[in-house]
Structure formats: C-alpha cells, structure tokens
Scaffold this motif. Structure first.
Motif, short mmCIF file in Angstrom:
data_model
loop_
_atom_site.label_atom_id
_atom_site.label_comp_id
_atom_site.label_asym_id
_atom_site.label_seq_id
_atom_site.Cartn_x
_atom_site.Cartn_y
_atom_site.Cartn_z
N ARG A 1 35.79 -1.58 -0.51
CA ARG A 1 34.46 -2.13 -0.26
C ARG A 1 33.45 -1.61 -1.28
NH1 ARG A 1 30.14 -0.22 2.42
NH2 ARG A 1 31.24 1.37 3.61
N LYS B 1 35.80 -8.36 4.88
CA LYS B 1 35.04 -7.18 5.29
C LYS B 1 33.69 -7.59 5.85
CE LYS B 1 37.33 -3.85 2.31
NZ LYS B 1 38.48 -4.73 2.06
N SER C 1 28.77 -9.33 -0.34
CA SER C 1 29.93 -9.75 0.44
C SER C 1 30.81 -10.63 -0.42
CB SER C 1 29.47 -10.54 1.68
OG SER C 1 28.81 -11.73 1.26
#
Length: 622
Positions: free
Chosen positions: A139, A204, A212
């Motif tokens: 991430r 995610k 994102s």
C-alpha cells in the motif's frame, strides 16, 4: 540519505566543548528528531513519511489565487500577484509569473522536492525492513508511486518533457545536471508508475484523501488524454504554431511520430476501465430531471454531499478543527457586501457560454435574452455563479436593514429618498458599496460554486468543509467522450454526454461532426468550471488564442424605477424596475489579456538554467 548531517554537526560541536564523556554520548539521538534508519524499520513511521508526501497537494485548487483566473473563467481582483504576467503573456525566464510556492501549480522546486520524497520512499519500500502484514508495504509503495506520477504529470502538463529523476540523489554525486526526457519518455515513465500503483493498491480500502487503485486508473486516463491531444502531436502542433514549428527539439514537447489513432484508443480504454469499476452521482438517467432538481444536483456534486460524494475519486478534504486556507473559499471569492474578498470573479465570457434551459445558445442579439439574461439558463449557471438579484445568505446583522432579503447587488439602482426624490443606490456588492468600497468584483459576478450556502457559515470568520476534487468521476466520463469523438464513435459519445446533461435537466444533444465536438467542449467547460481543467484544455486543444487570449469582460447593470413606482430600500424586482444590461470589456489598465504561442508551455526560470546546463528552454523564451 543514510547519513544525517545534522546529527554529525551536533556531535562534532559537542566533542570540542566537552573534555570527556561516556561512550554512549555520540549514540544519543536528538529528542526532537527521528532517525532515517528508525523510520524504515517501523511501519507506523514509514506510513507517517508517506503521508507527508501528500503535503505536496497543498490546498488542492482552493488557493486564494485560482488557476481559473488565468483563463476565460475568471479575473483576479487584487493587484500584484503575478497573474497578469501570464494573462498578458509577459512571462520570461527571469519572471515566470504567478507561481506561489504555497500551492502545487507549476513551482519547479516544490514539485521536485516532493518527487525526491517519493523516490526515498520507493527506494526504501522496494527493499522493506518490516513485514507486509495487511499489505502495508504494498500500500505505501503504491501510494508513493502514485504521488510520483502525479507530481510528474503536473510538471509535464506545464513544461512538456522534464528530467526524470527516479532515485534520491546523495552527496558527492559526479553531477546533478540532468537532461530533459522526451515527451514520450516522460509519459511512459508516468504511466509505468500509475500501472504499478494500480496493481499495488488493488483491493485495498483507502481512507478519504488517500490515493487508490481507482485514482491511479483515473489519472492514467487524464495523462493519456493529454498525450493524444493536438498540442502533443508533433505534426499537428507544428502546423498550428510557427513558434512550436521552429523549435529544434520538438520531441521534448510532443510525439514526433507513432500512430495517433492508437493513442486515442489507449486514452479511451483507460477511461473505460474506470467507468467499468464504479459510477458517479445520478448517471444512467434516460431523460432530464426537472430544472430545480438539476440545480440542486449540481450543487450537491460541487459540495460533495447528498450523493455528490460519489463523484470523488481523489480529493483534498478539510475540517473545521484544522483551519486551513482550503476551507476559506467563501472568504476568498465571496462578495464584498458580505465582508469577503471577491478574489476570482467570473467573467462575462463564461456566463455567456451557459446555455438556455432548452439547450439553445444564449444570444445578446435576442431581445428576450438581453432583457433578462439570468432567466431560464442551464441549471449549472445557478449552481456556479452569483449574479445580480441572486438569492444568497442573510447579510451581517448590521447590514440586514440595507438588504433584508439577502440578494446579490452588483448594479446601480434608483431609489426614493424621504422627500420622494430619486437617488442612486450603489449595489451592496459593487466597488462603490456602502458596506465595503473595496474588495468588490470588477466583473459584476461572484463565485457560487464550492461555497457552502449554510447561513451559519459566515465566510469571513468561519471555515467550511467542502473537499477539493482532484479527480472526479465526471472528468473521466468527459475523457471517454472526447476519445470516442476522436475515434469517430459519435453514438457512444452522445450517450455519455447526455447522461451528464440529464442529471442537471438539460436536453439531449443531437449534433454530429464538428458541431458535436463544439458541444462537447462547451459541456466540459461548464461542467468543470473552476476545477483547474480549462487552463490545460484550451492549450492542449490549441484554441488558446480565441479563448483565454480574449480580453475579459464585465456586465454593467442599471435599474430605473418604472413609472409610478417608489422604493426606499432596494430589492431586485422586475415589477418595480426596468433593468438594462450592458457588456463591457475590462479596463485595459486592470488587465490587458494577450496570447502568444510561447504560452503553450511555461518557461524554466533562469536560475534553473544556470544550475543545469543540460536543461533546454521551451520555445519562445530566452
């Protein structure tokens, strides 16, 4: 860097002043600092570092001076900010004009400083020193790659191809001078980062304000749209501009070859990938909503509430607990009769481009239009512009006797005094206002869009919580429409274009060919007003001379009492007043807009040229 010079300096100074110390002294970390080695071994600290990279977003587009005022959307009211250096095409390598380091426009040093931070994060997270529990490494790495792509895309759309730095420099490098990459290399670099970011962020759940997978795909859509546009197709750009044609390094600004149809296909596919994953607010309607619904729908989308939050793909959020300038759009742009600053005032050029409710063009030569220019317009006009007679918030308590109804007053009007004679009343929101005879609009208009209408939000001393839309769903729809038009897929383009129009109550477009392209371009102008689209759109379409090169203009409004009518406290009322509306150019002493083709790209400041002998200046500049 692995070595912390500040630590070394402190330690060296201490060794000179302390005769003896225990062996642990030099290993003591400063209480107010965190060492780099600690950051990249601790997931929480690593996340804090990556979160800090978002600071490069600044306030989004909610700065006191907005990009809109470099276009035919607005004019900036206050002097001395460097905007006219750009709008009057006086930019040169010694004076690049408005380039506030406090925002993320085209400030070269600021953008590269944040690119350096992304490079540090990418280098460290590519060889992580902590586990990937919950996918945290993926991430953070995905966020860093997105942010690097975003900052490079900002550089590219102002400068063209730029030096591509993909690692953090260290002290003692052999050279720090880098050549500009070609336009194609720059675009490919950005796309590679976005593809990586989309893969790393897939599946995610991201907090509001963070990027994102969808944001990476949406930004890819924008980048590919720009890349396919006229300004970045070498033969087209050269054919449209002698300045660009004479530039010996055209590959820095545009594709010198390749298949342009394939570029449009890639842009269309990138947009479709987003449309297939999500939807915005009120898409899929088969007919227009009512006019009143259309106004409210557009306001909801602009304020990102009551369904409008579905529009946001990437946004900068603001909260009252943290009083930032991004929460002060009401103060920055609101009327002086409400004790606000009137900063980025809409120009008549924009107002005239709002259609009538029936989808026809507004026309000053039409007597019905000219006598009541604010009646029966596109719903988005009422959600974007404060005009003479518009209903707005209650005035401050001390000023309510002057305007009990809370109506915008940007004209001059006859009123009757206690003796029954006629006096001139200067509107409360003019530069002759009896409330504030400064900070008034020069154009006769104020911004309505993005300003919270809640009367409890008193713009000059409270903050609002309206997010800045870096990327919203409708932009991607418009990207898809444009690519479809370029590929000759008119039915597909009209279908999506009409979905945007139906939710604001506008009828379907039926044109084809060049007329449909013009309708699309105006639709993008109106739908995305004040969202930092126009400055880039008219340049990449290479229509800047006939759009942002035009002199800004204003409206002059006078109201005279009809025969037999009297009124001591002015209010807008066509039953009592005859109104005359006259369009006038802005005084050239205020701003004298000019277009020169050198303005298709921003110049590098001479300080950067002096630092880097390999940096080739853009065409038209020394």
């Amino acid at each position: 860097m692995k070595r912390n010079i500040k630590y070394l300096t402190i330690a060296f100074a201490a060794s000179l002043t302390i005769a003896s110390c225990n062996s642990d002294f030099l290993n003591t970390d400063p209480l107010g600092e965190v060492s780099e080695s600690a950051v990249w071994t601790d997931p929480a600290l690593a996340e804090a570092f990556v979160t800090g990279i978002y600071q490069g977003f600044g306030n989004g587009g909610f700065n006191e001076e907005m990009l809109a005022s470099l276009t035919d959307e607005a004019i900036f009211t206050h002097p001395g900010r460097g905007l006219t250096t750009i709008t009057e095409a006086r930019v040169n390598s010694a004076d690049v004009g408005w380039n506030n380091a406090g925002n993320r426009t085209y400030n070269w040093q600021r953008l590269y400083s944040y690119i350096r931070r992304t490079n540090i994060a990418i280098a460290e997270l590519s060889e992580p020193q902590f586990g990937n529990d919950g996918g945290i490494v993926d991430r953070l790495l995905g966020e860093a790659k997105f942010m690097r792509a975003f900052y490079y895309h900002d550089l590219a759309r102002y400068y063209g191809g730029v030096p591509l730095i993909d690692r953090p420099y260290e002290l003692g490098e052999e050279t720090y001078e880098e050549s500009r990459a070609t336009w194609e290399e720059t675009i490919n670099f950005i796309l590679a980062d976005l593809d990586d970011a989309a893969t790393l962020l897939a599946g995610k759940s991201m907090a509001n304000g963070r990027t994102s997978e969808l944001a990476a795909l949406a930004l890819k859509s924008r980048v590919l749209l720009y890349a396919a546009s006229d300004l970045h197709d070498g033969p087209t750009a050269s054919g449209n501009s002698a300045t660009i044609a004479s530039f010996s390094d055209l590959e820095l600004l545009a594709y010198s070859g390749g298949n342009r149809t394939e570029r449009w296909q890639k842009a269309q596919a990138a947009a479709k990938a987003v449309l297939d994953q999500t939807t915005g607010n009120l898409f899929g309607l088969s007919e227009p909503v009512s006019h009143e619904e259309g106004i409210q729908n557009y306001i909801n989308n602009s304020l990102s509430r009551n369904g409008g939050e579905k529009e946001l793909i990437l946004a900068r959020y603001f909260i009252n607990m943290k009083q930032e300038d991004g929460g002060r759009q009401g103060l920055f742009n609101g009327p002086n009769g409400y004790n606000n600053w009137a900063g980025n005032s809409p120009v008549q050029l924009l107002v005239d481009d709002y259609e009538m409710m029936d989808g026809t063009e507004f026309d000053w030569s039409n007597s019905a239009h000219a006598s009541a220019p604010y009646d029966n317009r596109d719903a988005r006009f009422y959600g974007s512009i404060l005009y003479d007679g518009a209903q707005w918030k209650p005035r401050a308590t001390a000023n309510q006797p002057r305007d009990p109804l809370g109506q915008i007053q940007t004209g001059t009007y006859e009123v009757t005094n206690s003796s029954g004679a006629k006096d001139t009343h200067f509107g409360l929101d003019t530069r002759n206002s009896p409330i504030e005879d400064w900070n008034g609009s020069y154009t006769g208009y104020y911004v309505r869009k993005f300003i919270d209408p809640d009367p409890a939000i008193v713009d000059q001393n409270t903050w609002q919580e309206v997010p800045w839309p870096f990327i919203r769903y409708t932009e991607v729809v418009l990207n898809y429409v444009e690519a479809s038009l370029e590929l000759g897929q008119e039915d597909e383009a009209r279908n999506w274009l009409n979905q945007i129009r139906f939710r604001v109550g506008q009828p379907a477009v039926t044109e084809s060919g060049d007329a449909l392209v013009e309708r699309y371009r105006n639709e993008r102008r109106i739908e995305m007003a004040y969202e930092e689209q126009r400055f880039h759109d008219v340049r990449r379409w290479m229509i800047a001379e006939e759009t942002i090169g035009r002199q800004a203009n204003t409206i002059n409004i006078t109201g005279t009492l009809k025969s037999g009518q009297t009124l001591s406290v002015y209010r807008y009322d066509p039953e009592i007043y005859n109104y005359v509306y006259t369009v006038q150019p802005i005084d050239p002493g205020k701003e004298n807009r000019t277009w020169l083709d050198k303005m298709y790209f921003m110049p590098f400041h001479r300080d950067e040229l002096n630092r880097n002998a390999n940096l080739i200046q853009n065409p038209g500049f020394d």
